[in-house]
Design an enzyme around this catalytic site. Structure first.
Site, PDB file in Angstrom:
ATOM      1  CE1 TYR A 172      -3.540   2.691   0.675  1.00 18.97           C
ATOM      2  CE2 TYR A 172      -2.272   3.238   2.632  1.00 18.97           C
ATOM      3  CZ  TYR A 172      -3.279   3.537   1.738  1.00 18.97           C
ATOM      4  OH  TYR A 172      -4.020   4.671   1.901  1.00 18.97           O
TER       5      TYR A 172
ATOM      6  CD  GLU B   9      -7.998   7.856   5.476  1.00 17.30           C
ATOM      7  OE1 GLU B   9      -7.868   7.760   6.715  1.00 17.30           O
ATOM      8  OE2 GLU B   9      -7.060   7.629   4.690  1.00 17.30           O
TER       9      GLU B   9
ATOM     10  CD1 TRP C 210      -3.900   1.877   5.617  1.00  8.98           C
ATOM     11  CD2 TRP C 210      -5.912   2.755   5.966  1.00  8.98           C
ATOM     12  NE1 TRP C 210      -4.512   2.054   4.391  1.00  8.98           N
ATOM     13  CE2 TRP C 210      -5.743   2.599   4.581  1.00  8.98           C
ATOM     14  CE3 TRP C 210      -7.109   3.293   6.432  1.00  8.98           C
ATOM     15  CZ2 TRP C 210      -6.714   2.944   3.657  1.00  8.98           C
ATOM     16  CZ3 TRP C 210      -8.079   3.645   5.508  1.00  8.98           C
ATOM     17  CH2 TRP C 210      -7.882   3.470   4.139  1.00  8.98           C
TER      18      TRP C 210
END
Length: 194
Positions: free
Chosen positions: A23, A45, A53
């Site tokens: 990522y 988000e 995350w």
């Protein structure tokens, strides 16, 4: 910074987990300038608030399946039965408020098309300069622009778009470059110099 087996320097959060490393290397900080992509990132988000995350990234395929590929036109029409179905989906974060926010954000995205659209709206908050961090502790968690974006999106009907969440969005989509100065990714957005 941690030097990986490939000789590249990455922050600790992107150094150990292969999913996070990929990522970081291929996606984080690159410009997102399409409505569907930006809507997805705003929603993810929001789902990330209070979580890691990595958790969201692992669940992203399930989120995409559950929310029709984050197509705002489809999600804007989700009703009570869809929300209840999503509350039973073990592949996503089953938080009713965040699910409802995703539907509400789709409706707000569709509505915003009358005034130029989500992409132009969000990117109008791009700052005139970007941080130049040498250490993780140099990276801010908010900015004047993320506070302003948060307020503006809320006025337009969006939810789960607080100033810290919006700063994370701005980092993720390349509006600011918070890659550490020693990172191989610094300046990779093409928007900010290294």
């Amino acid at each position: 910074m941690i030097i990986g087996e490939d000789g590249l320097a990455r922050p600790a959060w992107a150094a150990a987990d292969p999913l996070m490393r990929t990522y970081y290397d291929r996606e984080w900080g690159l410009p997102v300038t399409d409505e569907q992509g930006l809507y997805e990132r705003i929603c993810l988000e929001g789902f990330q608030a209070g979580l890691s995350w990595a958790t969201i990234l692992r669940k992203r395929p399930a989120f995409r399946a559950a929310f029709a590929g984050f197509d705002p036109d489809v999600v804007a029409l989700f009703g009570t039965a869809d929300v209840e179905r999503l509350m039973q989906d073990p592949g996503i974060i089953r938080n009713r408020l965040k699910i409802l926010a995703t539907v509400k954000n789709a409706q707000a995205t569709v509505e915003l098309r009358k005034d130029g659209g989500l992409v132009d709206f969000v990117w109008s908050f791009r700052p005139s300069s970007t941080p130049r961090p040498t250490e993780v502790t140099d990276i801010p968690t908010q900015s004047a622009e993320s506070v302003a974006l948060s307020k503006a999106l809320r006025k337009r009907g969006f939810s789960f778009v607080g100033p810290t969440t919006m700063f994370a969005l701005m980092e993720a989509v390349g509006m600011v470059d918070t890659h550490l100065l020693g990172s191989h990714r610094r300046g990779s957005s093409g928007i900010w110099p290294g």
